[in-house]
Every structure is written in structure tokens, then in C-alpha cells.
Design an enzyme around this catalytic site. Structure first.
Site, PDB file in Angstrom:
ATOM      1  N   HIS A  28     -46.836 -23.286  17.678  1.00  0.00           N
ATOM      2  CA  HIS A  28     -46.407 -23.358  15.949  1.00  0.00           C
ATOM      3  C   HIS A  28     -44.965 -22.955  14.969  1.00  0.00           C
ATOM      4  O   HIS A  28     -44.759 -22.224  15.475  1.00  0.00           O
ATOM      5  CB  HIS A  28     -47.632 -22.809  15.329  1.00  0.00           C
ATOM      6  CG  HIS A  28     -47.705 -23.408  14.305  1.00  0.00           C
ATOM      7  ND1 HIS A  28     -48.005 -25.147  14.286  1.00  0.00           N
ATOM      8  CD2 HIS A  28     -47.060 -23.359  12.476  1.00  0.00           C
ATOM      9  CE1 HIS A  28     -48.263 -24.680  11.948  1.00  0.00           C
ATOM     10  NE2 HIS A  28     -47.517 -23.365  11.255  1.00  0.00           N
ATOM     11  N   GLY A  59     -48.896 -28.190  17.554  1.00  0.00           N
ATOM     12  CA  GLY A  59     -50.050 -28.822  17.269  1.00  0.00           C
ATOM     13  C   GLY A  59     -50.293 -29.594  16.658  1.00  0.00           C
ATOM     14  O   GLY A  59     -50.196 -28.835  15.060  1.00  0.00           O
ATOM     15  N   TYR A 167     -59.866 -23.119  20.944  1.00  0.00           N
ATOM     16  CA  TYR A 167     -60.475 -24.299  19.949  1.00  0.00           C
ATOM     17  C   TYR A 167     -61.338 -25.229  20.249  1.00  0.00           C
ATOM     18  O   TYR A 167     -62.162 -24.283  21.028  1.00  0.00           O
ATOM     19  CB  TYR A 167     -58.899 -24.737  20.035  1.00  0.00           C
ATOM     20  CG  TYR A 167     -57.615 -24.245  19.552  1.00  0.00           C
ATOM     21  CD1 TYR A 167     -57.999 -23.690  18.382  1.00  0.00           C
ATOM     22  CD2 TYR A 167     -56.616 -24.254  20.068  1.00  0.00           C
ATOM     23  CE1 TYR A 167     -56.716 -22.830  17.643  1.00  0.00           C
ATOM     24  CE2 TYR A 167     -55.260 -23.115  19.211  1.00  0.00           C
ATOM     25  CZ  TYR A 167     -55.623 -22.498  18.262  1.00  0.00           C
ATOM     26  OH  TYR A 167     -54.752 -21.866  17.555  1.00  0.00           O
ATOM     27  N   ARG A 215     -55.123 -29.873  28.247  1.00  0.00           N
ATOM     28  CA  ARG A 215     -54.880 -27.863  28.178  1.00  0.00           C
ATOM     29  C   ARG A 215     -56.301 -27.514  28.652  1.00  0.00           C
ATOM     30  O   ARG A 215     -57.192 -27.244  28.072  1.00  0.00           O
ATOM     31  CB  ARG A 215     -54.262 -27.302  26.911  1.00  0.00           C
ATOM     32  CG  ARG A 215     -54.207 -25.982  27.378  1.00  0.00           C
ATOM     33  CD  ARG A 215     -52.307 -25.667  27.079  1.00  0.00           C
ATOM     34  NE  ARG A 215     -52.386 -24.602  27.387  1.00  0.00           N
ATOM     35  CZ  ARG A 215     -51.537 -23.450  26.125  1.00  0.00           C
ATOM     36  NH1 ARG A 215     -50.860 -25.275  24.939  1.00  0.00           N
ATOM     37  NH2 ARG A 215     -50.782 -22.132  26.340  1.00  0.00           N
ATOM     38  N   HIS A 253     -57.827 -16.905  22.134  1.00  0.00           N
ATOM     39  CA  HIS A 253     -57.482 -15.981  20.852  1.00  0.00           C
ATOM     40  C   HIS A 253     -57.524 -14.717  20.613  1.00  0.00           C
ATOM     41  O   HIS A 253     -57.264 -13.736  19.996  1.00  0.00           O
ATOM     42  CB  HIS A 253     -56.924 -16.004  19.301  1.00  0.00           C
ATOM     43  CG  HIS A 253     -55.476 -17.712  19.540  1.00  0.00           C
ATOM     44  ND1 HIS A 253     -54.630 -17.592  20.587  1.00  0.00           N
ATOM     45  CD2 HIS A 253     -55.463 -18.747  19.832  1.00  0.00           C
ATOM     46  CE1 HIS A 253     -54.287 -18.793  20.583  1.00  0.00           C
ATOM     47  NE2 HIS A 253     -54.065 -19.766  20.010  1.00  0.00           N
ATOM     48  N   ALA A 311     -42.862 -21.432  27.179  1.00  0.00           N
ATOM     49  CA  ALA A 311     -43.048 -22.197  25.557  1.00  0.00           C
ATOM     50  C   ALA A 311     -41.544 -21.578  24.859  1.00  0.00           C
ATOM     51  O   ALA A 311     -40.241 -22.015  24.726  1.00  0.00           O
ATOM     52  CB  ALA A 311     -43.828 -22.010  25.270  1.00  0.00           C
ATOM     53  N   ALA A 385     -26.113  -5.282  17.945  1.00  0.00           N
ATOM     54  CA  ALA A 385     -25.113  -6.510  16.559  1.00  0.00           C
ATOM     55  C   ALA A 385     -24.373  -6.527  17.333  1.00  0.00           C
ATOM     56  O   ALA A 385     -22.898  -7.644  16.676  1.00  0.00           O
ATOM     57  CB  ALA A 385     -25.105  -5.295  16.007  1.00  0.00           C
ATOM     58  N   LYS A 422     -41.666  -2.310  29.056  1.00  0.00           N
ATOM     59  CA  LYS A 422     -39.882  -3.484  28.247  1.00  0.00           C
ATOM     60  C   LYS A 422     -39.498  -3.897  29.320  1.00  0.00           C
ATOM     61  O   LYS A 422     -37.657  -3.868  29.521  1.00  0.00           O
ATOM     62  CB  LYS A 422     -39.783  -2.529  27.335  1.00  0.00           C
ATOM     63  CG  LYS A 422     -40.192  -2.644  26.994  1.00  0.00           C
ATOM     64  CD  LYS A 422     -39.672  -1.969  24.783  1.00  0.00           C
ATOM     65  CE  LYS A 422     -40.869  -2.202  23.676  1.00  0.00           C
ATOM     66  NZ  LYS A 422     -40.305  -1.718  22.555  1.00  0.00           N
ATOM     67  N   TRP A 577     -51.712  -3.926  18.200  1.00  0.00           N
ATOM     68  CA  TRP A 577     -53.046  -4.151  18.691  1.00  0.00           C
ATOM     69  C   TRP A 577     -53.103  -4.195  20.707  1.00  0.00           C
ATOM     70  O   TRP A 577     -53.721  -2.853  20.922  1.00  0.00           O
ATOM     71  CB  TRP A 577     -53.925  -4.709  18.931  1.00  0.00           C
ATOM     72  CG  TRP A 577     -53.245  -6.520  19.559  1.00  0.00           C
ATOM     73  CD1 TRP A 577     -53.154  -7.329  19.098  1.00  0.00           C
ATOM     74  CD2 TRP A 577     -54.050  -6.736  20.354  1.00  0.00           C
ATOM     75  NE1 TRP A 577     -52.774  -8.832  20.035  1.00  0.00           N
ATOM     76  CE2 TRP A 577     -53.857  -8.314  20.997  1.00  0.00           C
ATOM     77  CE3 TRP A 577     -55.337  -6.460  21.444  1.00  0.00           C
ATOM     78  CZ2 TRP A 577     -54.168  -8.556  22.365  1.00  0.00           C
ATOM     79  CZ3 TRP A 577     -55.309  -6.299  22.638  1.00  0.00           C
ATOM     80  CH2 TRP A 577     -55.150  -8.166  23.026  1.00  0.00           C
TER      81      TRP A 577
END
Ligand code: NAP
Ligand code: SF4
Length: 674
Positions: A28, A59, A167, A215, A253, A311, A385, A422, A577
Site C-alpha cells: 500500500h 490491495g 484479513y 495468498r 497483522h 516487495a 547525506a 542491523k 514495539w
């Protein structure tokens, strides 16, 4: 001969031959909601030009109640078809293929009109869904099938039916969200009736010559989720109902396990796709944390999947496959899975972009056009930068000299890559370094640039970054006080440590201090144990009933801040979180609302609240300062004094809330206009 023979080999789905095995997964972006469909078309066309085998759109809602939020983009009526046709024509003109994802959010729709199998509210939404009756369910199926027919009318090569991630269709599958006692609930046959019926009706609506991707959730990562037998039963049923290919979905989710963040091991869930593959005759697609052509090729070569979904890597580099295919894989801008400019933007109602590629979703507005007036450009500072300025300016035809007082390029990114979880920052620094190896860029490392060095350039860009802030806490002799730079470079700190400042860097330092040995991010079995992930063939939903089994912390760590709020509140919207949970699992003591009174050889004396109440000693061996940054403007101020015009960017411009996203974006925009 290519390094990626499997990735670059064609595959035929429902009679549609794709030029390679890469699928650009659904995201999205927020572009459709701008109403500027020329911009939407430009975004997807750039990825088609860059070699994506099959693009899946963000979606699209089949009806109002199924939209992820009120006003979400969709194919609500025949009037929407013309907009979508602009997208499909642009993609086909570049030789690509594109399928439209149909996403019905069910109880995840952020609206009081949301619907679901039962009136069970989701923990991530304030709105309880309305339980659908028989007629209501039939209306949803009909709308989804109509959306598929409209997608074909708009020129799409097919659709992806979104059946995972918790979903609408996924909500019917598990007892937790489906409490029905009619023909749509109860037994698993009944619970899977909706997804199977949707696939059957979508196939009927599209005809045989269109790609139908289903999916499927391979691991729900929620209590009471599906078992592996149920997943396989569903996979076989949707295959029989007309699916051409199965794409992998990982985690609902609402799951409390990270599934795509940077600390998730690369291809960390591909073993599930590999296990599904022999169960069905149609191809399967692996997904999640696949971000290099090497990883993609490895999965395909090992027979773990028939295609690979990426993605966010397509945000980071629109020419991912084109570069891989032409021997320029080292030039592919790596997605570091930070979410900072993509998902964090989406969840803040902002247009998606990408930390490493500010042009993502800004293709029509941020253009790196060849210059008709080549200049000599000096850039001081080889952090994010400065490096980005040098690269974009040189690509446009300018000649750049890049100065840095250090002996390597990368600036603070070289610190970030030392933090467990990381590791992706290694690839980011290597990418910058690869692009800096250009005949148009001269690197001058190992000596601080002076004003004299900068005379004679047409443009001077100061990107000298930041210096750590000294919070000025009274300190007795014999105390051990270190900066975060020293600690991340490996200075000894003892067994008990207080970290002053709980911003992004304070969290990074705490994560480094509690971890010893191998980072779970590069050791999937360890990572799964840390987060309590098993497999759906052992436990429902793939959640270990014992819960997370973190490795004991390497040190006792206290993470402190002055603000009287929960530490970590200002970390990334979609990743904060994870950092908080991961430190809590390592028993890091996080405290807000403290005053730092003094540092002694015994530790850090703090008190609480504005009246400095309840003074106490935090007994530690060392105190690490992570109290933010100040701009490093010495050279810029000297240039000002000498009246030499220059541009100041990145941390040297504004240190507060500096991050690589802002630095790179500012640099790209400056360089695009030089
Ligand atoms: P920061 O996020 O601004 O945090 C600085 C911390 O220092 C705050 O906790 C602040 O809290 C404290 N502080 C500020 N002035 C102080 C003073 N005079 N005395 C004592 N404490 C003081 O900065 P940062 O942690 O240095 O990070 C810099 C930037 O890098 C961040 O903006 C972040 O975006 C980026 N970064 C991001 C991540 C990530 O995970 N996304 C990771 C690393 C870095 P109090 O004022 O409440 O004490
Ligand atoms: Fe990947 Fe970060 Fe770019 Fe998102 S913002 S696409 S996670 S690099």
C-alpha cells in the site's frame, strides 16, 4: 552466462508467460488515494521497466466495507476501470505483467462499518465487526468476483486474492475469529468454504486465461491459528477451485512476532513455502525478508519455491532485475527492511517512499535529469547525506570531490551495522561504496577538509554530520563514562551498565549490550527461539506454547530518559514495539522521568520528578551517553566567515531527530537541483 539462472528463467501461469521468477509483492503506497493516476502508472511502469516479472498492485477493496480505511482505493464501480487501465497500459508498454490484489480487510477495516465472520473485535482496531448473515456473505463474494471481472476489463493479467495476514478470508479460517455455527463455521471444511468459494467465483469471473494468485497464510503466529494439515487442505482446495499459483503470507497483522523487520533473518520463513511445494501441483512463491538476487536465486535453486516475492526491495530499487541481469547486482540499492519511509509512512497517513531511494513513489516529481551545465562539486562528509549528494550529482554529469576525515566512507552507518539485528547496514554501506567507485567522483579520505581545499569549486556541500551531545552530568574522578561511539566500537563496559538517553541510539546501544555471541538475525533457529516461533506442524499457528525463550542477557542494563513517558515511544511506528519487546525480554530496566544527579565510581545517581525526589544509586560499572547530537558546523561557520557560499545538509543542518531517511532525502533533492 548469468549468476541468477533460476531467477531469470521464465515461467508460465494460466497461459501468461512471465519473463522471470520475480514477483513484486503488494504494497500500500498511498499513491492511488492521491487521485493522480499518472503518478500511479509512473510508479509501476518504472518497476516493469526495471524487470519485475509480475507486479502485484497494492490491495484494492472490492467494496466500501472491505476497504482498509474509509476512502481506501478500490474497484468500487465500472467508473474506476479507466484509472486502472492507465496503470496496466503503462506496465505492458514496458514489457511487464501486472495483477491486481483484491483485499477485503474484514475486521481489520478501520471503520465502524467493518464486517467479519463473527462480532469479535481485533486487538489492533477499535471497531468490532458486524457479523455477516448468509446474504451478507454472498454479497461479499459477489463483490470480490465483480472486482476481479473489472480488473480483467482494466487490462490486468490477473488478480491476487488476499487470503492471509489476518484479513477477511483468513478470519473465516480460525475458530478464534469465526464462532459461527452455520455452514460457514464449525468444522474446518465449513471455515474454509469462504476462501474456496471466493477463488471459484473469481476464476469464473475472469475466465481461464488470467493469473489467479492466492495468498495463503502458512503460519498465522496468533494463538489458535491454523495447523499445517489445515493449511495444506486449504492449499489443495484453492488449487482445485482455480488458483494458478500460491503466494506465501506470514503472520496476522496482530501477531506479536516480527515478520518483516530488519532483525528478522533473511528468508526466515522460506522453509514453510518449501514444505508446501510438494503438496500441490501449482507453483508456490516464497516471501518475506528476501532482498538480494543471491538470496532469491538460492531459494529457487534449492527448490524451496517456483517464484520469489519481494516487495520493499522494489521501492529501494526500481531496476532490481535489470541490474541483476546485466551484471550490476552490486549497484542494486538494498532494502534494509527499516520500514522508516514505507510502512511507517503508510501508518502515519503519509505517502510511501524509501529511505535509500527517495524517488520511490516520487518518480514524476524528483527527477535526476542529466545536467547541461556540468560543475565541479565539493562535498564534505561521507556519511549518508554526503554520499547520496555525490552519487546523484555525479550521475547527473557533475564532477564531484568527496572529502572525509575518516579512512572509510559510511559515517554513522558504520556504527549502525555493528548493532545486532542491523546487519543489513553492511549491505547499505557496500552499496554506497560501490556507487562511489565512479570516474566522476574523486574520494579524498583520511584528512579533514579545510576552507582552502574547497576554493575553486562551483558548488560546496557541507555534510559534516553530528557530534554526540555531552549532557554535562557532574562526574567524579574514577567513574567510567563512555560515548555510544566508543561502546559500539567495542570499548569494555563491565557487567552492569546505565544508558543515558532512550532514543534510537540508546535502544541500539542497549540491544548491543544485552547480546553476546551470534546475532539471532543471522541464526534463524536462535531467532525463532527468542520470539517463541515453532512450526504449524508442531503447534497451532506456529507459536511455541512455552512462549519466547530468549538467550539470557549478557549484561544488566538500565535504559533511562528524563521525559516522564514510556521509553521508546518515539521509535518507528511499525518497529518500536519490536525494540521495546526485545529489550523487555532481555530484562532491560527502562525508566522515564529521571534526573541525572551525578556519576561516581559506584554508578549513576538519579532522582525522580521535577522535585528530584527519591534519590537512588543505579549501581553500574559504566555509564554510556546516548543523549542526542549536536550539528558539526565548524567548517560551515568558517565558510560563512569567509563569505563562501555553500549548502548545508543532513545532521550538520539540523541534528534534532536526524535519521538517515531525512539526510538521504535532503541530499537527493539538493543534488537533483545542482
Ligand atoms: P534522539 O532520538 O533524539 O534521543 C536522544 C535521547 O537523549 C532522548 O532519549 C533524550 O531523552 C535524551 N537527551 C536529550 N538531551 C539530553 C540531555 N541534555 N541530557 C540527557 N539526556 C538527553 O537521538 P539519538 O538516540 O541520538 O538518535 C539520533 C537519531 O538517529 C534519532 O532521531 C533516530 O531517528 C535515529 N536513529 C534511529 C534508529 C531507529 O531504530 N530507527 C536507531 C538509531 C538512530 P530525554 O530528553 O527525555 O532525556
Ligand atoms: Fe526497505 Fe527501508 Fe526502503 Fe522501506 S524504507 S523499502 S524498509 S529500505
Amino acid at each position: 552466462m548469468t549468476d541468477y539462472p533460476h531467477l531469470l528463467s521464465p515461467i508460465t501461469l494460466a497461459g501468461v508467460t512471465l519473463r522471470n521468477r520475480s514477483l513484486m509483492g503488494s504494497m500500500h503506497t498511498g499513491l492511488e488515494e492521491t487521485g493522480d493516476w499518472g503518478r500511479v502508472a509512473a510508479f509501476y511502469a518504472a518497476r516493469a521497466k526495471g524487470g519485475a516479472g509480475l507486479i502485484v498492485t497494492g490491495g484494492m477493496a472490492p467494496n466500501r466495507e472491505g476497504g482498509v480505511f474509509p476512502g481506501a482505493a478500490g474497484l468500487y464501480s465500472d467508473k474506476d476501470i479507466a484509472n486502472h487501465r492507465r496503470v496496466t497500459e503503462a506496465v505492458h508498454a514496458e514489457g511487464g505483467h501486472i495483477a491486481m490484489q483484491i483485499l477485503h480487510a474484514g475486521r481489520y477495516a478501520y471503520s465502524k462499518d467493518c464486517v467479519g465472520p463473527s462480532a469479535v473485535k481485533s486487538p489492533i482496531s477499535p471497531f468490532p465487526p458486524r457479523e455477516l448473515d448468509e446474504e451478507g456473505i454472498e454479497a461479499q463474494i459477489a463483490d470480490i468476483a465483480t472486482a476481479a471481472a473489472r480488473a480483467i476489463a482494466a487490462g490486468y493479467d490477473g488478480v491476487e486474492v488476499m487470503g492471509s495476514e489476518g484479513y477477511f478470508l483468513n478470519q473465516f479460517l480460525v475458530n478464534h475469529t469465526n464462532r459461527r455455527t452455520d455452514g460457514w463455521g464449525g468444522t474446518y471444511e465449513n471455515r474454509m468454504r469462504l476462501p474456496v468459494e471466493v477463488v471459484r467465483r473469481v476464476r469464473a469471473a475472469m475466465g481461464p486465461a488470467a493469473v489467479l494468485i492466492y495468498r495463503i497464510s502458512l503460519i498465522d503466529l496468533v494463538p489458535d491459528g491454523s495447523t499445517w494439515d489445515e493449511v495444506v487442505q486449504l492449499a489443495k482446495a484453492v488449487e482445485a477451485a482455480g488458483a494458478s499459483v500460491l503466494n506465501t503470507g506470514i503472520g496476522w497483522h496482530e501477531a506479536r512476532v516480527p515478520t518483516i523487520a530488519t532483525s528478522v533473518p533473511r528468508a526466515g520463513f522460506a522453509h514453510l513455502t518449501a514444505r508446501l511445494r510438494p503438496e500441490v501441483a501449482i507453483p508456490v512463491i516464497a516471501s518475506n525478508r528476501i532482498n538480494t538476487p543471491e538470496v532469491a536465486e538460492g531459494l529457487l535453486a534449492a527448490g524451496a519455491a517456483d517464484m520469489v516475492s519481494m516487495a520493499r526491495p522494489w521501492l529501494a530499487d526500481a531496476a532490481f532485475i535489470a541490474k541483476a541481469a546485466s551484471g550490476r547486482a552490486r549497484e542494486i540499492a538494498p532494502c534494509i527492511a527499516c520500514n522508516q519511509a514505507c510502512l511507517d509512512h503508510t501508518f502515519s497517513g503519509k505517502l510511501t517512499s524509501c529511505l535509500v531511494n527517495p524517488r520511490a513513489c516520487h518518480e514524476t516529481e524528483l527527477v535526476y535529469a542529466a545536467t547541461d551545465c556540468p560543475k565541479r562539486v565539493a562535498v564534505v562528509g561521507a556519511g549518508p547525506a554526503g554520499m547520496m549528494t555525490a552519487i546523484v550529482a555525479s550521475q547527473r554529469g557533475h564532477r564531484v570531490t568527496l572529502f572525509d576525515k575518516g579512512n572509510e566512507v559510511g559515517g554513522q552507518l558504520n556504527l549502525a551495522k555493528r548493532v545486532p539485528g542491523k546487519e543489513e547496514f553492511h549491505g547499505l554501506v557496500e552499496w554506497f561504496a560501490a556507487l562511489l567507485r565512479s570516474p566522476a567522483i574523486e574520494l579524498r579520505l583520511g584528512r579533514a577538509a579545510t576552507v582552502e581545499d574547497l576554493l575553486g569549486f562551483d558548488e560546496v556541500v557541507i555534510a559534516t554530520g553530528v557530534t554526540p551531545r555531552d549532557p554535562g552530568i557532574p562526574t567524579e574522578p574514577g567513574s567510567t563514562v563512555l560515548s555510544y561511539i566508543e561502546v559500539l566500537k567495542g570499548a569494555p563496559v563491565g557487567r552492569r551498565v546505565a544508558v543515558v538517553g532512550a532514543g534510537g541510539i540508546g535502544f541500539d546501544v542497549a540491544e548491543t549490550l544485552v547480546q553476546d555471541g551470534v546475532s539471532p538475525t543471522v541464526e534463524p533457529a536462535l531467532w525463532r527461539a527468542e520470539w517463541g516461533v515453532s512450526t504449524p506442524w508442531e503447534d497451532r499457528g506456529g507459536l511455541d506454547p512455552k512462549g519466547p525463550q530468549p538467550h539470557p542477557p549478557a549484561r544488566e542494563v538500565h535504559l533511562l530518559q528524563r521525559k516522564a513517558e514510556k521509553p521508546g515511544r518515539h521509535l518507528g511506528k511499525t518497529t518500536g514495539w519490536i525494540h521495546r519487546a526485545s529489550l523487555a525480554m532481555k530484562r532491560v530496566r527502562m525508566q522515564g522521568g529521571v534526573n541525572y544527579d551525578r556519576i561516581t565510581p559506584e554508578g549513576l545517581w538519579i532522582s525522580h520528578g521535577p522535585n528530584r525526589e527519591a534519590p537512588e544509586l543505579v549501581a553500574v560499572d559504566a555509564v554510556v551517553l546516548c543523549a542526542g547530537q549536536e550539528p558539526d558546523r565548524g567548517l560551515s561557520e568558517e565558510l560563512d566567515r569567509r563569505g563562501i557560499r555553500h549548502h548545508r545538509i543532513g545532521g550538520a543542518d539540523v541534528a534534532a531527530e536526524l535519521d538517515a531517511k531525512r539526510a538521504i532525502d535532503q541530499a537527493a533533492r539538493l543534488a537533483a537541483g545542482l
